[in-house]
Design an enzyme around this catalytic site. Sequence first.
Site, PDB file in Angstrom:
ATOM      1  N   GLN A 154      -6.925  -3.739   9.298  1.00 47.08           N
ATOM      2  CA  GLN A 154      -6.123  -2.670   9.896  1.00 47.08           C
ATOM      3  C   GLN A 154      -4.821  -3.284  10.400  1.00 47.08           C
ATOM      4  OE1 GLN A 154      -5.029   0.186  10.057  1.00 47.08           O
ATOM      5  NE2 GLN A 154      -6.845   1.272  10.788  1.00 47.08           N
ATOM      6  N   ALA A 201      -8.829  12.950   1.559  1.00 48.27           N
ATOM      7  CA  ALA A 201     -10.100  13.675   1.498  1.00 48.27           C
ATOM      8  C   ALA A 201      -9.924  15.006   0.766  1.00 48.27           C
ATOM      9  CB  ALA A 201     -10.619  13.919   2.903  1.00 48.27           C
ATOM     10  N   ALA A 213     -19.424   2.729   4.656  1.00 51.32           N
ATOM     11  CA  ALA A 213     -18.751   2.077   3.533  1.00 51.32           C
ATOM     12  C   ALA A 213     -19.695   1.114   2.822  1.00 51.32           C
ATOM     13  CB  ALA A 213     -17.514   1.337   4.034  1.00 51.32           C
ATOM     14  N   LYS A 257       8.162   3.439   1.552  1.00 53.75           N
ATOM     15  CA  LYS A 257       9.602   3.136   1.563  1.00 53.75           C
ATOM     16  C   LYS A 257       9.852   1.812   0.840  1.00 53.75           C
ATOM     17  CE  LYS A 257      10.837   6.608   4.208  1.00 53.75           C
ATOM     18  NZ  LYS A 257      10.805   7.840   3.485  1.00 53.75           N
ATOM     19  N   GLU A 317       0.838  -1.208   0.000  1.00 49.16           N
ATOM     20  CA  GLU A 317       0.000   0.000   0.000  1.00 49.16           C
ATOM     21  C   GLU A 317       0.872   1.257   0.000  1.00 49.16           C
ATOM     22  OE1 GLU A 317      -3.645   0.003   2.221  1.00 49.16           O
ATOM     23  OE2 GLU A 317      -3.085   1.908   3.137  1.00 49.16           O
ATOM     24  N   GLN A 337       6.743   7.918  14.812  1.00 49.97           N
ATOM     25  CA  GLN A 337       5.743   7.745  13.746  1.00 49.97           C
ATOM     26  C   GLN A 337       4.751   6.634  14.097  1.00 49.97           C
ATOM     27  OE1 GLN A 337       7.156   5.675  10.222  1.00 49.97           O
ATOM     28  NE2 GLN A 337       6.157   7.171   8.906  1.00 49.97           N
TER      29      GLN A 337
END
Length: 295
Positions: free
Chosen positions: A183, A55, A131, A279, A21, A219
């Site tokens: 997830q 968005a 969704a 990456k 992704e 992060q």
Amino acid sequence: MSDQEPITTLLSAGRPLLSVEFFPPKSAESVDTLIDAAQRISACDPDFVSVTYGAGGSTRDLSATVSRRMKNEVGLNVMPHFTCVGSDRAELGDIIDEFYAEGYRNIMALRGDAPQGQTEFPVTKGGFKYASDLVAFIQQRYPNICMGVAGYPEKHPEATSLESDLDALKIKTDAGASFITTQLFFENDAYFDYVEKVRERGIDLPVVPGIMPVLALKQIKRITQLCQSELPRSLESKLSQVEDNPAAVREIGVQWASDQIAELLDRGAPGVHIYALNKAESAIQLINEARSRLA
Ligand SMILES: Cc1cc2nc3c(=O)[nH]c(=O)nc-3n(C[C@H](O)[C@H](O)[C@H](O)COP(=O)(O)OP(=O)(O)OC[C@H]3O[C@@H](n4cnc5c(N)ncnc54)[C@H](O)[C@@H]3O)c2cc1C
């Protein structure tokens, strides 16, 4: 322009799929860097890649630009993501028509998040609340599009319980989804327990685990806080000890992801979707290791 291969066709071969992704960068200038990363990853022959959907405005346009360049220049099978944020049915229909005409046959159908600081998802006038509404809309418009939907082993943050979230997942899959991507999670038990519960609900679609290699401690703390996935104490403590050494953090993070992937594949997961954080190196390492495990 030839049509892209539906992921359902790839899954039906019974071979675990390896996918990556990407998210669109903040500025158009950085797209070339991302395309370069995709070029390098494409040498490992991922089964498909997906591109997240931002968005509104420039982010949305960049999502489309990235998807198109990855498909047309890099030659990847690309699954663009779509959300219900900020668009009514007519606008969503137009965007999907364009992508369909260009040969895309896979879509990740999502609701999207509420803007930061808001707790309730703001439904666009003439748009969709869940969704599942978007899935039903696409299914009716293009029955041959293969749709992925999101699943949450540790529960969606807004859901009052995992049970109610699974009820919502059932509605979403019944509306026409073809597979579920999870997830991110760091303990594989969360995934295996979730798959068991999904099956108890009578959902028999492939549940593809989403795995994110930790590349930086700050992060990942931010990401796990946002999506409310648990960062295991043992992993956090290992990372904290080397926090000032980015290469060591990365090594621990990628090794953790690699161990997760090995167990997931050994225990029959239908593939692994790598949240690569744009990456190339870590994604290439994880795909190559997974491939040699599957050989
Ligand atoms: C694999 C993956 C990819 C993602 N890609 C993107 C992306 O590209 N862009 C982006 O902005 N975000 C993305 N997200 C984040 C996602 O948009 C958020 O998690 C969002 O808050 C929920 O989206 P959803 O599609 O799961 O929503 P839904 O399935 O609609 O669920 C949202 C909430 O509503 C509840 N719910 C759903 N249906 C019903 C119903 N009928 N009745 C009552 N309650 C219901 C659910 O339990 C859940 O709490 C992604 C997430 C994952 C896991």
